[in-house]
Design a protein around this motif. Structure first.
Motif, PDB file in Angstrom:
ATOM      1  N   THR A 579       0.824  -1.201   0.000  1.00 39.18           N
ATOM      2  CA  THR A 579       0.000   0.000   0.000  1.00 39.18           C
ATOM      3  C   THR A 579       0.866   1.262   0.000  1.00 39.18           C
ATOM      4  OG1 THR A 579      -1.480  -1.294   1.350  1.00 39.18           O
ATOM      5  CG2 THR A 579      -2.009   1.034   1.148  1.00 39.18           C
ATOM      6  N   ASP A 580       1.932   1.234   0.806  1.00 39.12           N
ATOM      7  CA  ASP A 580       2.824   2.395   0.884  1.00 39.12           C
ATOM      8  C   ASP A 580       3.392   2.739  -0.492  1.00 39.12           C
ATOM      9  OD1 ASP A 580       2.416   2.514   3.526  1.00 39.12           O
ATOM     10  OD2 ASP A 580       4.425   1.873   4.149  1.00 39.12           O
ATOM     11  N   VAL A 581       3.868   1.699  -1.190  1.00 42.08           N
ATOM     12  CA  VAL A 581       4.498   1.962  -2.489  1.00 42.08           C
ATOM     13  C   VAL A 581       3.457   2.467  -3.487  1.00 42.08           C
ATOM     14  CG1 VAL A 581       5.775   0.957  -4.411  1.00 42.08           C
ATOM     15  CG2 VAL A 581       6.363   0.319  -2.061  1.00 42.08           C
ATOM     16  N   TYR A 582       2.277   1.828  -3.468  1.00 39.51           N
ATOM     17  CA  TYR A 582       1.205   2.293  -4.371  1.00 39.51           C
ATOM     18  C   TYR A 582       0.887   3.771  -4.105  1.00 39.51           C
ATOM     19  CZ  TYR A 582       0.005  -2.233  -6.437  1.00 39.51           C
ATOM     20  OH  TYR A 582       0.023  -3.382  -7.155  1.00 39.51           O
ATOM     21  N   ALA A 583       0.823   4.122  -2.824  1.00 37.20           N
ATOM     22  CA  ALA A 583       0.488   5.501  -2.460  1.00 37.20           C
ATOM     23  C   ALA A 583       1.565   6.459  -2.967  1.00 37.20           C
ATOM     24  CB  ALA A 583       0.340   5.623  -0.939  1.00 37.20           C
ATOM     25  N   LYS A 584       2.830   6.032  -2.802  1.00 40.95           N
ATOM     26  CA  LYS A 584       3.932   6.882  -3.257  1.00 40.95           C
ATOM     27  C   LYS A 584       3.873   7.062  -4.776  1.00 40.95           C
ATOM     28  CE  LYS A 584       7.053   5.997   0.572  1.00 40.95           C
ATOM     29  NZ  LYS A 584       8.158   5.182   1.064  1.00 40.95           N
ATOM     30  N   ASP A 585       3.543   5.958  -5.447  1.00 37.15           N
ATOM     31  CA  ASP A 585       3.469   6.044  -6.902  1.00 37.15           C
ATOM     32  C   ASP A 585       2.335   6.979  -7.331  1.00 37.15           C
ATOM     33  OD1 ASP A 585       4.177   5.293  -9.593  1.00 37.15           O
ATOM     34  OD2 ASP A 585       2.290   4.154  -9.621  1.00 37.15           O
ATOM     35  N   ARG A 586       1.206   6.862  -6.636  1.00 37.11           N
ATOM     36  CA  ARG A 586       0.083   7.755  -6.963  1.00 37.11           C
ATOM     37  C   ARG A 586       0.482   9.217  -6.759  1.00 37.11           C
ATOM     38  NH1 ARG A 586      -3.164   3.953  -4.524  1.00 37.11           N
ATOM     39  NH2 ARG A 586      -3.109   5.093  -2.557  1.00 37.11           N
TER      40      ARG A 586
END
Lengths: 604, 604
Positions: A579-586
């Motif tokens: 989730t953290d990485v997805y959020a950073k990518d977003r």
């Protein structure tokens, strides 16, 4: 297949739980007790006998329709049992003809007779080399003789000492603590005209108990005494109120010795069945046998859920019928359990809140099992019990079970008119599952990241400094100690010629995770090679340089292989990483890389 | 606390096991059935009613003394149940005055009525979007109409198709497989004068079942439909004979869909309690609902031991009384279980050997639980069941349970006069505790030393080649598959830019041990760094270059944290290492270093 019938003297809760175990096994039980006793509620057939288990005629009536006789209480007439087992009693055969019949009695009437006389029982144990408290018989021919005898005991054992009735005491009744010579007369009056003995006062650390299953061939030769795990028992008002499996702060060595002592006791008794051996654990680590019960026992209730393949009740049945699998080990199937008794409170409804708790407390980390006995509530009466089962340490279970323990304590406090003792949270520090060690306090900064991870996952751990080069003896002692039980994984951090993790691995059978700590030169490569390049035969699982975070995560993954709770937390943690990485990518998509970098740099 | 009384129509084995669950919970059950029915043997009280559960007067007599009504069989008169639940029936109050009384019936009479008509039931499911086999009603006003209707079905569904009676069929009775038009007449005769329907023939891969607990508030509003795990059921002679938890070869996706379908079914029914949803798994992965039973069910017996905190029987009671803990998940507490029914054999004693097996088969890897129902043996009659519980995969359990399965198959073969199908051993390979994988077959030489260690320690393992770079999808699938259960540790070996161990670690919550394999350049340091230097969050426990021996030993140490068996073997191995070195030192002392060296060189 016609199953043999087991006759049971007494139909209380122990008999009831015996019937509950017997039903699915197709084993017939004929109960001698009152019409609506707890056991008969759970087992209906036309073999039961209505009457008192103290009535010789009724006992024979029961025996006439059974193939075996057993007891749920040891306060029974052993003369009759001896007659039934050896001399024979009159019974009617299928044609109504009167014949002489003998049937086996398990446990043996000899065991029950010995147990009934606590003084003789312990003399017998002393003779067999079993550790018990020092004792002496008290003369009671006259008041003067008794007084002289008590005086002698006071000199021999010092004050205080225990004055006990040899016979008929149960749940602590019939014991008197003599604190001073002034007590002699009061005690004599209280104890009445019964055979007495004095016992040296034993200040114990903890009470332990072990159930033992005793199998025996048809000639009365011992086959095996098989111990259940050791439990810690808590007594209040001379009644067992709580049972902890495993005991909360007891080394593997003590556990092994307690099982050994219990098996020695039971090997020296007679007949088949389960036996409870209650013991004192002294400050110096010695174990003394306190009481023995030749039957299922309150301290073994936890086995219904914790050793379900062979609970103490099933064991009682299978040993009597001699149908115990040869290679069966009485190993628990859960890591921890806590039993609390439901004792009748001040009001008939006082215990309702305890029952209600069992309907709401179940969760993914805790199962709660209610056992009601079908008995009317009276103050202090055992009317049921609750077993909580946990999936990690007993300390964690105790924490989770706090509402049950508190309710028990409050119901008792109301009943006896006392205030509830405040709960001391510091006593409930978890026993470690992970041991963390490092070669020097200079490694602590690096290791602290891993300790924080352990904290976050709720893993109980201990931290030690044990240098391989400066305190080799401490390192060895540490490795030996943590290998004994409780601790499942060791994390060791060291730098330079980093020998600690590998040396620890040489001293333990536990998995060891090594953290190479970057020292002043060579950028940590020296540490890495020193840890990872272990010789064949002695593995050390190595983690990236300075990466104590990953050491902790690896330890938690290992815990997850036996504690589903940690596996679940690891999965949740990994979902979090995603989730953290997805959020950073977003965010990167939304703000563009320049703004993102600027913000990152601003945070530094 | 006065507990409400639950009235039960029918006192067979389901009722008996319901009573066994109710007893310790202090829940009162009043059973309507014959005097000595299985349920009443396990539950004695003065609330029972003697008579038939089909007798309206007796049902009302029962209802008069209860607070809730439930069933253990769906073939009951729903008119009476509707009257009791909604319109009210005449009962006597405490003063003997006749009053109108209504009590809740769970599951609802509406559910039971729908279930009783299999055609209507499936029409309803179709309407609710639940997948079922295609069906059409068969006209039966006249022989000609029926024939035409059957002809239409043959055209619509092709041959073969199933002809089924809408009502009253049980355990497969009342079904007829139409293979050709010649069967029309035979079928019409066999099925008699009942409402019929045709169903498209569904060639299924496997039969699955899911028990669902349905909770509902007092206004009849659904609270939750909570699924138990999916099981695989085996039917022989139209009777369920074996139940496997988890199913032997079913993906997580199928399991999730089966639970979803089952919950959809039960959400669309009415009332509280547990419900069995039996399903077909088709070759193409589709799931079709086959049968629904609004009560505890044979396919849920395994929950007594596998979900002990809330077996289907306890769930039936708790949902009816609305005392289900809010956050209770019906998660199994054991990794695998196998239930086999004890069916009466050709002789009244045919099944004895099965019962005998339960007395000898228990071991440290297998628990065996016997449930006898107190019923007389008749050929093909369900008179008991046996649940085996295993501590690793269902495949391993199946292997360990082979004697039980064989005995069942042989008893059946004798009963139906068939030969026993030969057992295919290849299907029963032990399921691994350790999964070993490598990036390339060129790593196998290095990895083989570790595999030999696993062999020596008796660890079941599997070996796969899954390259991170050439088959990333295979690697991911492998990691996902082994993480599902059974496997406790993964060993991954790779060389060069050795990404496999770390990538596997990213895809699993299990501990991963990485073996750096020395590639053609850089002496293995490239492999070591690639494996050990994982980012924070994703640990990979790394072992010395090429040292797969230590990887295996580390894996065994990890297994030792949950399987004492392996901890003991590790300790013995370590004692062996010590002994070896001592022996070598003794030899060195005895022969001198020159002779020793000479001998060593000669061996090379």
């Amino acid at each position: 297949m016609a199953q043999p019938v087991i006759g049971l003297l007494g139909g209380g809760q122990l008999g009831r739980m015996l019937c509950e175990a017997a039903g699915p096994l197709g084993i017939q039980i004929a109960v001698l007790d009152a019409e609506n006793c707890p056991a008969k509620q759970a087992n209906h057939n036309d073999l039961h006998v209505t009457g008192s288990f103290k009535d010789p005629a009724k006992i024979k009536e029961l025996a006439a329709r059974c193939d075996f006789l057993t007891v749920e209480i040891e306060h029974v007439d052993t003369e009759i049992l001896e007659e039934i087992a050896t001399k024979g009693f009159e019974a009617q055969d299928a044609n109504g003809k009167t014949i002489k019949k003998t049937i086996p009695v398990h446990p043996s009437w000899k065991t029950i007779r010995l147990i009934q006389d606590k003084y003789q029982q312990k003399e017998y144990f002393i003779q067999k080399g079993i550790p018990v408290a020092k004792q002496m018989a008290i003369q009671s021919d006259s008041d003067d003789a008794r007084k002289a005898s008590l005086q002698e005991a006071a000199v021999k054992f010092g004050l205080p000492f225990m004055l006990k009735g040899s016979k008929g005491s149960y749940d602590g009744r019939g014991n008197f603590k003599i604190r001073s010579p002034q007590d002699f007369e009061v005690a004599a009056k209280e104890m009445g005209n019964q055979p007495l003995y004095a016992e040296k006062w034993v200040p114990f650390e903890m009470e332990l108990a072990v159930m033992v299953m005793r199998t025996e061939d048809d000639d009365g030769k011992l086959i095996k005494a098989s111990p259940y795990p050791v439990v810690e028992t808590i007594h209040e008002d001379s009644i067992c109120t709580k049972v902890f499996f495993p005991p909360r702060k007891v080394s593997d060595d003590v556990k092994a010795r307690a099982q050994k002592v219990a098996c020695d006791v039971v090997s020296n008794l007679w007949g088949r069945g389960v036996f409870a051996v209650e013991m004192f654990l002294l400050k110096d680590g010695h174990i003394l046998v306190n009481e023995v019960a030749p039957r299922p026992h309150n301290s073994g209730h936890y086995t219904i859920e914790a050793v379900p393949q062979m609970s103490q009740y099933k064991a009682q049945l299978c040993s009597i019928l001699n149908t115990v699998p040869d290679d069966l080990a009485l190993v628990p199937r859960v890591p921890s359990s806590l039993m609390v008794n439901i004792l009748g409170g001040a009001q008939p409804t006082s215990h309702d809140r305890l029952v209600d708790l069992t309907r709401t407390m179940g969760s993914s980390s805790l199962d709660v099992y209610l056992h009601q006995y079908g008995k009317e509530s009276k103050p202090g009466r055992k009317i049921g019990h609750i077993t909580a089962v946990g999936y990690s340490s007993i300390q964690r279970l105790e924490q989770l079970s706090r509402p049950l323990i508190t309710a028990c304590d409050e119901i008792r406090a109301e009943r006896v008119g006392e205030a509830v003792a405040p709960h001391d949270e510091s006593k409930f520090k978890g026993v470690p599952l992970v041991a963390v060690t490092m070669g020097s306090d200079s490694d602590l900064t690096v290791m602290s990241a891993g300790l924080k991870v352990l904290d976050d996952f709720g893993v109980p751990y201990e931290v030690r400094i044990t240098s391989a080069h400066r305190t080799p003896e401490l390192m060895s002692a540490f490795a030996a100690e943590v290998s004994k039980g409780g601790v499942k994984v060791i994390i060791a951090g060291a730098g330079g010629a980093a020998h600690l993790p590998g040396m620890i691995s040489s001293e333990t059978h536990l998995p060891v995770i090594g953290v190479p700590v970057k020292a002043s030169v060579l950028d940590g490569v020296d540490s890495l090679y020193s840890i990872v390049q272990m010789p064949r035969g002695v593995p050390c699982a190595t983690i990236g340089i300075n990466n104590s975070t990953n050491a902790a995560l690896e330890a938690i993954r290992i815990l997850g292989t036996s504690y589903p709770e940690y596996a679940e937390r690891m999965k949740a943690y990994q979902r979090g990483l995603k989730t953290d990485v997805y959020a950073k990518d977003r965010k990167l998509q939304a703000h563009g890389w320049k703004a993102y970098l600027q913000e990152m740099n601003a945070k530094k």
